[in-house]
Design a protein around this motif. Structure first.
Motif, mmCIF file in Angstrom:
data_model
loop_
_atom_site.group_PDB
_atom_site.id
_atom_site.type_symbol
_atom_site.label_atom_id
_atom_site.label_comp_id
_atom_site.label_asym_id
_atom_site.label_seq_id
_atom_site.Cartn_x
_atom_site.Cartn_y
_atom_site.Cartn_z
ATOM 1 N N LEU A 157 7.239 10.450 -5.857
ATOM 2 C CA LEU A 157 7.087 10.586 -7.311
ATOM 3 C C LEU A 157 5.978 9.673 -7.844
ATOM 4 N N ILE A 158 5.874 8.489 -7.263
ATOM 5 C CA ILE A 158 4.820 7.575 -7.693
ATOM 6 C C ILE A 158 3.458 8.107 -7.240
ATOM 7 N N ARG A 159 3.409 8.565 -5.991
ATOM 8 C CA ARG A 159 2.170 9.093 -5.427
ATOM 9 C C ARG A 159 1.635 10.238 -6.274
ATOM 10 N N ASN A 160 2.541 11.045 -6.801
ATOM 11 C CA ASN A 160 2.114 12.213 -7.549
ATOM 12 C C ASN A 160 2.050 11.985 -9.061
ATOM 13 N N GLY A 161 2.160 10.741 -9.451
ATOM 14 C CA GLY A 161 1.918 10.396 -10.850
ATOM 15 C C GLY A 161 3.083 10.638 -11.801
ATOM 16 N N TYR A 162 4.279 10.934 -11.275
ATOM 17 C CA TYR A 162 5.408 11.206 -12.162
ATOM 18 C C TYR A 162 6.103 9.943 -12.647
ATOM 19 N N VAL A 163 6.063 8.928 -11.809
ATOM 20 C CA VAL A 163 6.902 7.778 -12.091
ATOM 21 C C VAL A 163 6.066 6.501 -12.033
ATOM 22 N N ILE A 164 6.361 5.596 -12.940
ATOM 23 C CA ILE A 164 5.705 4.297 -12.910
ATOM 24 C C ILE A 164 6.758 3.207 -12.851
ATOM 25 N N GLN A 165 6.326 2.040 -12.488
ATOM 26 C CA GLN A 165 7.243 0.909 -12.495
ATOM 27 C C GLN A 165 7.194 0.240 -13.867
ATOM 28 N N LEU A 166 8.350 -0.095 -14.362
ATOM 29 C CA LEU A 166 8.393 -0.878 -15.594
ATOM 30 C C LEU A 166 8.360 -2.344 -15.215
ATOM 31 N N GLN A 167 7.533 -3.093 -15.884
ATOM 32 C CA GLN A 167 7.481 -4.517 -15.601
ATOM 33 C C GLN A 167 7.904 -5.301 -16.840
ATOM 34 N N ARG A 192 -7.464 7.117 0.080
ATOM 35 C CA ARG A 192 -6.339 7.446 0.953
ATOM 36 C C ARG A 192 -5.096 6.639 0.638
ATOM 37 N N ALA A 193 -5.225 5.600 -0.174
ATOM 38 C CA ALA A 193 -4.075 4.751 -0.480
ATOM 39 C C ALA A 193 -4.271 4.108 -1.845
ATOM 40 N N ARG A 194 -3.169 3.651 -2.384
ATOM 41 C CA ARG A 194 -3.228 2.946 -3.661
ATOM 42 C C ARG A 194 -2.374 1.695 -3.498
ATOM 43 N N VAL A 195 -2.741 0.640 -4.233
ATOM 44 C CA VAL A 195 -1.883 -0.549 -4.168
ATOM 45 C C VAL A 195 -0.918 -0.543 -5.330
ATOM 46 N N MET A 196 0.229 -1.075 -5.089
ATOM 47 C CA MET A 196 1.243 -1.208 -6.130
ATOM 48 C C MET A 196 2.242 -2.251 -5.668
ATOM 49 N N GLN A 197 3.103 -2.649 -6.581
ATOM 50 C CA GLN A 197 4.116 -3.602 -6.158
ATOM 51 C C GLN A 197 5.037 -2.905 -5.169
ATOM 52 N N PRO A 198 5.504 -3.653 -4.164
ATOM 53 C CA PRO A 198 6.381 -3.025 -3.184
ATOM 54 C C PRO A 198 7.537 -2.302 -3.869
ATOM 55 N N ILE A 199 7.821 -1.109 -3.404
ATOM 56 C CA ILE A 199 8.940 -0.351 -3.966
ATOM 57 C C ILE A 199 10.231 -1.085 -3.626
ATOM 58 N N ASN A 200 11.104 -1.186 -4.604
ATOM 59 C CA ASN A 200 12.287 -2.003 -4.432
ATOM 60 C C ASN A 200 13.432 -1.383 -5.218
ATOM 61 N N THR A 201 14.609 -1.347 -4.635
ATOM 62 C CA THR A 201 15.728 -0.712 -5.349
ATOM 63 C C THR A 201 16.130 -1.515 -6.578
ATOM 64 N N ARG A 202 15.718 -2.788 -6.627
ATOM 65 C CA ARG A 202 16.113 -3.585 -7.779
ATOM 66 C C ARG A 202 15.061 -3.582 -8.880
ATOM 67 N N SER A 203 13.957 -2.884 -8.639
ATOM 68 C CA SER A 203 12.964 -2.745 -9.705
ATOM 69 C C SER A 203 13.333 -1.554 -10.580
ATOM 70 N N LEU A 235 0.850 -1.181 0.000
ATOM 71 C CA LEU A 235 0.000 0.000 0.000
ATOM 72 C C LEU A 235 0.891 1.238 0.000
ATOM 73 N N LEU A 236 0.493 2.209 -0.794
ATOM 74 C CA LEU A 236 1.170 3.500 -0.772
ATOM 75 C C LEU A 236 0.153 4.518 -0.263
ATOM 76 N N LEU A 237 0.423 5.082 0.898
ATOM 77 C CA LEU A 237 -0.511 6.071 1.430
ATOM 78 C C LEU A 237 -0.413 7.347 0.603
ATOM 79 N N LEU A 238 -1.559 7.971 0.364
ATOM 80 C CA LEU A 238 -1.557 9.178 -0.452
ATOM 81 C C LEU A 238 -1.422 10.437 0.402
ATOM 82 N N TYR A 239 -1.513 10.264 1.726
ATOM 83 C CA TYR A 239 -1.320 11.392 2.646
ATOM 84 C C TYR A 239 -0.537 10.879 3.843
ATOM 85 N N GLU A 240 -0.132 11.813 4.686
ATOM 86 C CA GLU A 240 0.557 11.425 5.913
ATOM 87 C C GLU A 240 -0.396 10.628 6.804
#
Ligand SMILES: *[C@@H]1O[C@H](CO)[C@@H](O)[C@H](O)[C@H]1NC(C)=O
Ligand SMILES: *[C@@H]1O[C@H](CO)[C@@H](O)[C@H](O)[C@H]1NC(C)=O
Ligand SMILES: *[C@@H]1O[C@H](CO)[C@@H](O)[C@H](O)[C@H]1NC(C)=O
Ligand SMILES: *[C@@H]1O[C@H](CO)[C@@H](O)[C@H](O)[C@H]1NC(C)=O
Ligand SMILES: CC(=O)N[C@H]1CO[C@H](CO)[C@@H](O)[C@@H]1O
Length: 690
Positions: A514-524, A435-446, A375-380
């Motif tokens: 960046l993901i929360r604000n729509g700038y960045v997406i994950q490449l799969q 208040r939240a969005r689901v996405m793949q866990p953020i990972n430095t290797r993605s 889960l990525l929270l969209l607010y604090e």
């Protein structure tokens, strides 16, 4: 026109009932429904009003519409009745509003706006859109045979939409098991209305733009009308809620009459809204839904939420000309949410009518997959807990504090020994409440890259400042984006832009932002198995040898005659075009196969010497399985371990499930996967996208 923007087009809500003495309009909200006056008045405001679009102005304009290619529409004639009418820029808005107001001043058909308006201003004895309430009621109180299903009529471009609920023959309100006499048939002392009530109907009056008509009304019916009506039916069945409220309104009216000597008629409306919880909920519902907000309705003491979810999640890129909300997120992972009803995927065709309301089973099984995501929270967290008004000591609040976009929900739950059912409920609420969005866990290797939907034009200016305020020690927003979309090389693992171990966590935070604000997406990464001519040839040779052997022993084998290598591959390529049609049956004659193939046209056929792609290994034919085995055992000579891994991977080789999802769901290490992919490199096709 854009289905990506909220546009409920809700003009008003009526409560119509039927008793033995006929239909009656009991309550309406807003009070003045004589004409479309609200919007006309508001367009006098500054250029940001725009309220007649019925969207939540503050929120959307704060964010700024995303208009795609602005120039495309610059020279268009501006016609508020035209389908392109709000595909404009802000500066086009003012002429548009003026134009609309002018149109509105021209009285339409048999309506008498001015008169109606004056009348209704003086009392609640006014007309509804120029029609006498009594006349309208007749239409909105359908016979029993038309009740308990979707009701829709159009009068003068306005749509009257509802789900009329009729009393059953046995006197109860829900068609349940036999025992279902109304659980509490309250005392006989109640005035007539209670026994008399035979139907109630919450009617939503909508005025969507013509081009969006079907979409908007389906959306309203699916998300709000049907659900709310059924909840009211449930309450009426269980506690005679509607009947009791009607009694209360009669009492209020009598009280008011005796106090004021019947002179103060206009006050009923506000008294009802204030004192009757049913009227109150209708007004709250109108206010929230018409602004695309979440309506929190207290129905006999229980709080329930209704909304038309806002479309901010996309699984495919919208056309450049079609506006969407800035900050929208693009990911094929969104597909996992399709059946949950938690988000709007913009396909009203998916909504059945009243039937598909109780999709709980479907929802909960879809949530199983989601548990592998984060889960990525969209607010604090503090803001969320405050805003949704929950006890900071509660389990729910505790869960919110634990949420971490680098950890899957499943792991979170198991690390903290949380009940999965509870966790599913929490996460559903957070998603549903925006208040939240689901996405793949953020990972430095993605691998992450700049979103093709990034709100560069709309928001970058202010966001650059915000970003450097929040992350003062990191490179600027623009620098970040440049690094994520390098010009001459393909996007790299996120780790490659992190300068040192010490920077890891701040970089991950920035990535989350960046993901929360729509700038960045994950490449799969999506892969398919491709079968080279060599593999096919070898398998064919094997088959022929086999056939010869078999022939010697008995009669010819069917496989050889029918499933000729090249023909199967051609059938396969047909599959590629029609998108997932069943493979042609083995016992089809060659003639039949050829007929179908010619129908498709020659250009897309793979020639004899060319590769085939196996689109869905989960449904591989015998021949395809032979090819696959050839690759595993002869071409790549995979070890026993890698063979096991290969079979786990096989069902992901359909171009739909990404390797990143495989890593999340299957017990395969990145290393193992890398080794396998290296071995089978020559036999796969790789595609990367969101
Ligand atoms: C209500 O409307 C009817 C007819 O439309 C009219 O005769 C009556 O005087 C009105 N009552 C009030 C209180 O305005
Ligand atoms: C609300 O529900 C309770 C039972 O849950 C019932 O006793 C009560 O009468 C209901 N209130 C109204 C206004 O119907
Ligand atoms: C209803 O409640 C939800 C969750 O607490 C909240 O996000 C939303 O803003 C509320 N709606 C209104 C209209 O206040
Ligand atoms: C996952 O795989 C490892 C070895 O690859 C094995 O030791 C472990 O038991 C597996 N776990 C599960 C849950 O299958
Ligand atoms: C083995 C076999 O039946 N091959 C047939 C495949 O289809 C072509 C026409 O596309 C036929 O000519 C072959 O005989």
């Amino acid at each position: 026109m854009s289905f990506n923007l909220p546009n409920p087009g809700l003009f008003g809500i009526l409560l119509v009932i039927s008793t033995h003495s006929g239909p009656l309009l009991v309550y309406n909200y807003p009070q003045d429904l004589s004409e479309d006056t609200q919007s006309a008045e508001s367009s006098d405001d500054d250029d940001l009003s725009y309220e007649d679009k019925s969207v939540d102005q503050e929120e959307i304009y704060e964010a700024g519409y995303s208009y795609g290619n602005e120039d495309q529409y610059k020279h268009n004639e501006w016609d508020s009745r035209h389908l392109n009418y709000y595909m404009g820029t802000k500066k086009d808005l003012l002429p548009y509003l003026e134009d609309q107001e002018n149109n509105r001043r021209i009285p339409k058909g048999n309506q008498k706006p001015t008169k109606a308006k004056e009348k209704s201003k003086s009392s609640n004895n006014g007309t509804i859109l120029g029609m006498e309430p009594a006349y309208l009621c007749e239409m909105l109180a359908p016979p029993k045979s038309m009740c308990n299903s979707r009701f829709e009529i159009t009068i003068d471009d306005r749509i009257f939409l509802g789900l009329p609920i009729h009393k059953m023959d046995d006197g109860s309100w829900r068609p349940l098991k036999k025992k279902g006499r109304p659980s509490k048939d309250v005392s006989e002392s109640t005035p007539k209305v209670k026994e008399n009530l035979i139907m109630f109907h919450l009617v939503f009056i909508l005025n969507p733009p013509i081009m969006e008509r079907n979409y908007r009304i389906d959306e309203m019916f699916h998300y709000v009308i049907s659900r709310l009506s059924l909840v009211l039916r449930f309450e009426q069945h269980k506690t005679s809620y509607i009947s009791n409220q009607l009694r209360l309104m009669i009492a209020l009216r009598e009280e008011s009459d005796s106090n004021s000597g019947g002179s103060d008629v206009s006050n009923f409306h506000s008294i009802f809204t204030e004192k009757s919880s049913l009227c109150k909920l209708i007004s709250v519902c109108y206010t929230a839904i018409s602004k695309s907000k979440i309506a929190n309705l207290s129905i006999n003491g229980t709080l329930r939420s209704f909304q038309i979810p806002i479309k901010t999640e996309f699984h495919s890129l919208p056309e450049t000309s079609v506006p969407y909300l800035p900050g929208s997120y693009l990911s094929s992972t969104t597909n996992l949410l399709l059946n949950t009803g938690l988000i709007n995927v913009g396909q009203t065709s998916r909504y059945g009518h009243a039937g598909s309301l109780l999709e709980n089973d479907e929802t909960s099984s879809s949530l199983d997959d989601i548990m592998h995501l984060a889960l990525l929270l969209l607010y604090e967290p503090d803001k969320i807990i405050r805003d949704i008004v929950i006890d900071p000591e509660s389990k729910f609040a505790n869960f919110i504090y634990l949420i971490n976009p680098t950890v899957s929900i499943l792991k979170l739950a198991s690390d903290h020994k949380m009940d999965l059912k509870e966790v599913k409920s929490f996460l559903s609420h957070l998603i549903y409440w925006r208040r939240a969005r689901v996405m793949q866990p953020i990972n430095t290797r993605s691998v992450y890259t700049v979103s093709p939907m990034a709100p560069i034009l709309q928001k970058a200016f202010e966001d650059i400042a915000k970003f450097s305020e929040i992350f003062p020690t990191l490179p600027s927003l623009t620098h970040f984006l440049k690094q994520l979309s390098p010009q001459f090389i393909k996007p790299q693992q996120f780790a490659s832009i992190i300068p040192s171990r010490d920077h890891r966590s701040s970089y991950l935070d920035a990535l989350g932002w960046l993901i929360r604000n729509g700038y960045v997406i994950q490449l799969q990464t999506f892969i398919w198995l491709k079968i080279s001519p060599k593999v096919k040839l070898r398998v064919e040779e094997d088959l022929e040898n086999e056939a010869t052997l078999t022939k010697k022993r008995s009669q010819g084998s069917k496989i050889v005659t029918v499933g000729g290598t090249d023909n199967t591959s051609k059938v396969q390529s047909k599959d590629a075009i029609t998108g997932g049609e069943e493979l042609v049956q083995r016992d089809d004659t060659i003639e039949a196969l050829q007929k179908r193939l010619t129908a498709i046209g020659p250009s897309i056929l793979f020639g004899e010497e060319e590769e085939s792609i196996i689109l869905d290994p989960g449904r591989a034919t015998t021949l395809e399985r032979k090819w696959i085995n050839r690759i595993i055992f002869e071409e790549c000579k995979l070890t026993h371990e890698l063979t096991t891994t290969f079979y786990k991977l096989l069902k992901y080789m359909n171009g739909k499930s990404s390797l990143e999802m495989l890593l999340l769901k299957e017990n395969i290490s990145r290393n193992e996967l890398r080794r396998l992919l290296f071995e089978i490199e020559d036999h796969i096709i790789t595609v990367r996208h969101w």
